[in-house]
Write a protein that holds these residues in place. Structure first.
Motif, short mmCIF file in Angstrom:
data_model
loop_
_atom_site.label_atom_id
_atom_site.label_comp_id
_atom_site.label_asym_id
_atom_site.label_seq_id
_atom_site.Cartn_x
_atom_site.Cartn_y
_atom_site.Cartn_z
N ASP A 28 -43.08 -18.20 14.45
CA ASP A 28 -43.83 -18.53 13.25
C ASP A 28 -45.22 -19.03 13.64
OD1 ASP A 28 -43.89 -19.23 10.23
OD2 ASP A 28 -44.49 -21.09 11.25
N SER A 29 -46.25 -18.51 13.00
CA SER A 29 -47.62 -18.87 13.39
C SER A 29 -47.93 -20.34 13.15
CB SER A 29 -48.63 -17.98 12.66
OG SER A 29 -48.58 -18.19 11.27
N ARG A 84 -52.37 -17.28 11.72
CA ARG A 84 -51.74 -16.39 10.73
C ARG A 84 -52.41 -15.02 10.76
NH1 ARG A 84 -49.59 -18.56 5.89
NH2 ARG A 84 -48.77 -20.09 7.34
N GLN A 87 -51.40 -13.15 13.85
CA GLN A 87 -50.03 -12.67 13.82
C GLN A 87 -49.90 -11.35 13.06
OE1 GLN A 87 -46.89 -15.27 12.15
NE2 GLN A 87 -45.93 -14.94 14.12
#
Length: 139
Positions: A28-29, A84, A87
């Protein structure tokens, strides 16, 4: 000497994008950003301590605290957004858009700090903005 430090900053920023893109695969970023932040805090604390630059931060003025806090919040928000974007996007597209901050810094410094870049400076800033658009919009 500012140019040396600025160039080093650019090198480390470039490495940040590459290392982060590899490091956030399958993670998860936001959690990755937290881990990165902890590494930064520990590294900087050790650096400040071992270089003898530690002083009591509680002696800072209220204005210093307010603006350092705002800067920290902006940095955190920037990092969350950057990770984010990395990613879900290509590093070669995300990094140039992130560098649009150069253009925004010039505009904000003009507006809020009274800095007055020369006409030549504005041409360079416009060229950076154009380059960002060119790189971000490539297919």
């Amino acid at each position: 000497m500012w140019i040396v430090w600025a160039l080093l900053s650019a090198v480390f920023a470039a490495l940040t994008a590459i290392f982060a893109k590899v490091g956030i695969q399958g993670v998860d970023s936001d959690l990755a950003t937290l881990v990165r932040t902890v590494v930064v805090i520990v590294s900087l604390a050790l650096f400040v301590w071992f270089t003898g630059k530690w002083s009591n931060p509680f002696s800072f003025s209220a204005k210093t605290w307010v603006f350092l806090t705002l800067s920290g919040l902006a940095t955190g928000a920037s990092w969350v957004c950057y990770f984010r974007a990395l990613q879900i996007g290509d590093a070669s597209k995300v990094a140039p858009v992130d560098k649009l901050s150069l253009v925004l810094v010039a505009i904000f410094a003009f507006t809020f700090l009274g800095e007055r870049p020369s006409f030549r400076d504005w041409i360079g800033i416009a060229m950076v903005a154009g380059g960002v658009l060119l790189l971000a919009l490539k297919r």
